[in-house]
Design a protein around this motif. Structure first.
Motif, PDB file in Angstrom:
ATOM      1  N   CYS A  16       0.849  -1.209   0.000  1.00  0.00           N
ATOM      2  CA  CYS A  16       0.000   0.000   0.000  1.00  0.00           C
ATOM      3  C   CYS A  16       0.875   1.245   0.000  1.00  0.00           C
ATOM      4  CB  CYS A  16      -0.937  -0.008   1.213  1.00  0.00           C
ATOM      5  SG  CYS A  16      -0.078  -0.185   2.798  1.00  0.00           S
ATOM      6  N   ASP A  17       1.434   1.582  -1.162  1.00  0.00           N
ATOM      7  CA  ASP A  17       2.344   2.720  -1.249  1.00  0.00           C
ATOM      8  C   ASP A  17       1.856   3.700  -2.295  1.00  0.00           C
ATOM      9  OD1 ASP A  17       4.927   3.687  -0.148  1.00  0.00           O
ATOM     10  OD2 ASP A  17       5.522   3.684  -2.257  1.00  0.00           O
ATOM     11  N   MET A  18       1.797   4.974  -1.943  1.00  0.00           N
ATOM     12  CA  MET A  18       1.492   6.052  -2.878  1.00  0.00           C
ATOM     13  C   MET A  18       0.151   5.865  -3.587  1.00  0.00           C
ATOM     14  SD  MET A  18       5.348   6.452  -4.484  1.00  0.00           S
ATOM     15  CE  MET A  18       5.001   7.857  -5.537  1.00  0.00           C
ATOM     16  N   GLY A  19      -0.800   5.256  -2.897  1.00  0.00           N
ATOM     17  CA  GLY A  19      -2.136   5.091  -3.463  1.00  0.00           C
ATOM     18  C   GLY A  19      -2.337   3.815  -4.252  1.00  0.00           C
ATOM     19  N   ALA A  20      -1.390   2.880  -4.214  1.00  0.00           N
ATOM     20  CA  ALA A  20      -1.477   1.675  -5.040  1.00  0.00           C
ATOM     21  C   ALA A  20      -2.704   0.835  -4.720  1.00  0.00           C
ATOM     22  CB  ALA A  20      -0.213   0.834  -4.882  1.00  0.00           C
ATOM     23  N   CYS A  21      -3.044   0.701  -3.436  1.00  0.00           N
ATOM     24  CA  CYS A  21      -4.179  -0.146  -3.070  1.00  0.00           C
ATOM     25  C   CYS A  21      -5.516   0.477  -3.453  1.00  0.00           C
ATOM     26  CB  CYS A  21      -4.151  -0.460  -1.572  1.00  0.00           C
ATOM     27  SG  CYS A  21      -2.914  -1.698  -1.122  1.00  0.00           S
ATOM     28  N   ALA A  22      -5.519   1.772  -3.689  1.00  0.00           N
ATOM     29  CA  ALA A  22      -6.748   2.433  -4.148  1.00  0.00           C
ATOM     30  C   ALA A  22      -6.838   2.448  -5.668  1.00  0.00           C
ATOM     31  CB  ALA A  22      -6.816   3.861  -3.611  1.00  0.00           C
ATOM     32  N   MET A  23      -5.720   2.740  -6.333  1.00  0.00           N
ATOM     33  CA  MET A  23      -5.756   2.989  -7.775  1.00  0.00           C
ATOM     34  C   MET A  23      -5.597   1.735  -8.619  1.00  0.00           C
ATOM     35  SD  MET A  23      -3.556   6.554  -7.884  1.00  0.00           S
ATOM     36  CE  MET A  23      -3.944   6.885  -9.608  1.00  0.00           C
ATOM     37  N   LEU A  24      -4.661   0.874  -8.249  1.00  0.00           N
ATOM     38  CA  LEU A  24      -4.385  -0.289  -9.104  1.00  0.00           C
ATOM     39  C   LEU A  24      -5.593  -1.204  -9.264  1.00  0.00           C
ATOM     40  CD1 LEU A  24      -2.156  -1.524 -10.829  1.00  0.00           C
ATOM     41  CD2 LEU A  24      -1.466  -2.883  -8.834  1.00  0.00           C
ATOM     42  N   PRO A  25      -6.366  -1.513  -8.192  1.00  0.00           N
ATOM     43  CA  PRO A  25      -7.554  -2.355  -8.393  1.00  0.00           C
ATOM     44  C   PRO A  25      -8.567  -1.737  -9.347  1.00  0.00           C
ATOM     45  CG  PRO A  25      -6.986  -2.257  -6.070  1.00  0.00           C
ATOM     46  CD  PRO A  25      -6.148  -1.230  -6.756  1.00  0.00           C
ATOM     47  N   ARG A  26      -8.643  -0.435  -9.395  1.00  0.00           N
ATOM     48  CA  ARG A  26      -9.585   0.220 -10.303  1.00  0.00           C
ATOM     49  C   ARG A  26      -9.144   0.117 -11.750  1.00  0.00           C
ATOM     50  NH1 ARG A  26     -10.039   3.367  -5.482  1.00  0.00           N
ATOM     51  NH2 ARG A  26     -12.208   3.876  -4.982  1.00  0.00           N
ATOM     52  N   ILE A  27      -7.853  -0.120 -11.971  1.00  0.00           N
ATOM     53  CA  ILE A  27      -7.334  -0.240 -13.328  1.00  0.00           C
ATOM     54  C   ILE A  27      -7.370  -1.688 -13.810  1.00  0.00           C
ATOM     55  CG2 ILE A  27      -5.312   0.127 -14.804  1.00  0.00           C
ATOM     56  CD1 ILE A  27      -4.465   2.354 -12.856  1.00  0.00           C
ATOM     57  N   ILE A  28      -6.923  -2.626 -12.982  1.00  0.00           N
ATOM     58  CA  ILE A  28      -6.790  -4.012 -13.450  1.00  0.00           C
ATOM     59  C   ILE A  28      -7.662  -4.999 -12.682  1.00  0.00           C
ATOM     60  CG2 ILE A  28      -4.433  -3.584 -14.266  1.00  0.00           C
ATOM     61  CD1 ILE A  28      -3.396  -5.127 -11.845  1.00  0.00           C
ATOM     62  N   GLY A  29      -8.396  -4.534 -11.674  1.00  0.00           N
ATOM     63  CA  GLY A  29      -9.238  -5.436 -10.900  1.00  0.00           C
ATOM     64  C   GLY A  29      -8.591  -5.828  -9.579  1.00  0.00           C
ATOM     65  N   GLN A  30      -9.435  -6.138  -8.601  1.00  0.00           N
ATOM     66  CA  GLN A  30      -8.968  -6.402  -7.234  1.00  0.00           C
ATOM     67  C   GLN A  30      -8.043  -7.614  -7.152  1.00  0.00           C
ATOM     68  OE1 GLN A  30      -9.756  -4.426  -4.691  1.00  0.00           O
ATOM     69  NE2 GLN A  30      -9.087  -5.599  -2.896  1.00  0.00           N
ATOM     70  N   GLY A  31      -8.432  -8.710  -7.782  1.00  0.00           N
ATOM     71  CA  GLY A  31      -7.634  -9.928  -7.666  1.00  0.00           C
ATOM     72  C   GLY A  31      -6.265  -9.796  -8.297  1.00  0.00           C
ATOM     73  N   ARG A  32      -6.205  -9.228  -9.485  1.00  0.00           N
ATOM     74  CA  ARG A  32      -4.928  -9.057 -10.161  1.00  0.00           C
ATOM     75  C   ARG A  32      -4.046  -8.062  -9.404  1.00  0.00           C
ATOM     76  NH1 ARG A  32      -7.990  -8.680 -15.985  1.00  0.00           N
ATOM     77  NH2 ARG A  32      -7.943 -10.908 -16.482  1.00  0.00           N
ATOM     78  N   ALA A  33      -4.659  -6.988  -8.921  1.00  0.00           N
ATOM     79  CA  ALA A  33      -3.884  -6.021  -8.142  1.00  0.00           C
ATOM     80  C   ALA A  33      -3.342  -6.662  -6.875  1.00  0.00           C
ATOM     81  CB  ALA A  33      -4.753  -4.815  -7.786  1.00  0.00           C
ATOM     82  N   ALA A  34      -4.175  -7.457  -6.208  1.00  0.00           N
ATOM     83  CA  ALA A  34      -3.733  -8.117  -4.980  1.00  0.00           C
ATOM     84  C   ALA A  34      -2.531  -9.012  -5.249  1.00  0.00           C
ATOM     85  CB  ALA A  34      -4.874  -8.924  -4.376  1.00  0.00           C
TER      86      ALA A  34
END
Length: 263
Positions: A144-162
């Motif tokens: 969870c750095d620099m907004g990654a946990c907020a932004m990345l799931p919105r781009i590629i989906g929760q599972g892939r971001a996780a």
């Protein structure tokens, strides 16, 4: 002009590059802060209508410099560490709120904070050689750095971001394109041209409308659907008052291509 990264401005397009190609373009305390301040100034500078964050020497960014950042961080107090992490997060906020589209043109290494810069851009172009990794857990930190946990799931989906944020593994360019992280993958020799052509197309468009689009794309994350529809009604009504809206109508009537001026 900045001193800790390269900046070229031509025809309304600002092209930025980190300038330590021998180290695959790592960030330092100074370049973080200067990038943050540069993006913060964009809403007050009409000369820049689009930004290309480019690569240098075959690489985009290798993240925080191991010797100039990581080493010193191990010796800092909690107060100093929080000041640093807030400052890096402020770079993402500044990119989001800069008022103009940002295009990441990433070749080669695109990891750590470099992957975050690509993530925080509005549009992203890669090459087959681009390797993207959110490396934070690889150095004992959280994903969870620099907004990654907020932004990345919105781009590629929760599972892939996780998966990427837990493991820190590299995402290939092919994966990134299939998952929607990269808008396009082009040959390395075509990367610069593709990014500049995309930026030129945006600059030739209704730049006030682009500013409003960027604003709504980011502000509507925290809105209900009803709130978002109402906010867009206000945004679109503002755009309907612009000269560009009238220019587009007149051009349509005359069967001509509109020439937008951003007002």
């Amino acid at each position: 002009m900045p001193t800790h990264f390269r900046c070229e401005i031509e025809d309304g397009i600002a092209t930025l590059r980190l300038d330590r190609p021998d180290r695959k373009n790592p960030l330092t305390f100074d370049s973080y802060a200067e990038l943050r301040d540069w993006f913060r100034q964009r809403p007050y500078d009409d000369s820049v209508k689009a930004v290309v964050f480019g690569s240098n020497g075959g690489n985009f960014c290798s993240g925080g410099d191991v010797h100039d950042i990581i080493g010193p961080l191990t010796k800092m107090s909690m107060k100093e560490l929080l000041a640093f992490t807030r400052m890096t997060g402020d770079l993402v906020k500044a990119m989001i709120n800069c008022g103009v589209p940002v295009i990441a043109a990433a070749d080669g290494v695109c990891v750590g904070a470099g992957a975050i810069i690509a993530m925080a851009s509005d549009l992203r172009i890669a090459t087959p050689a681009t390797k993207t990794a959110f490396l934070f857990t690889r150095v004992g930190l959280a994903g969870c750095d620099m907004g990654a946990c907020a932004m990345l799931p919105r781009i590629i989906g929760q599972g892939r971001a996780a998966e990427l944020l837990y493991t820190g593994r590299s995402m290939s360019a092919d994966e990134g394109e299939r998952w929607g992280f990269w808008n396009r993958v082009v040959a390395p020799e075509d990367l610069e041209t593709a990014a500049q052509e995309m930026a030129a197309r945006l600059v030739a468009g209704p730049t006030f409308g682009h500013m409003m689009t960027k604003t709504m794309l980011n502000q509507e994350w925290s809105m209900s659907l009803d709130m978002a529809i109402e906010a867009e009604a206000h945004a679109q009504a503002l755009c309907m008052q612009t000269e560009d809206f009238t220019r587009a109508y007149n051009a349509f009537v005359a069967k001509e291509k509109p020439v937008f001026e951003g007002n």
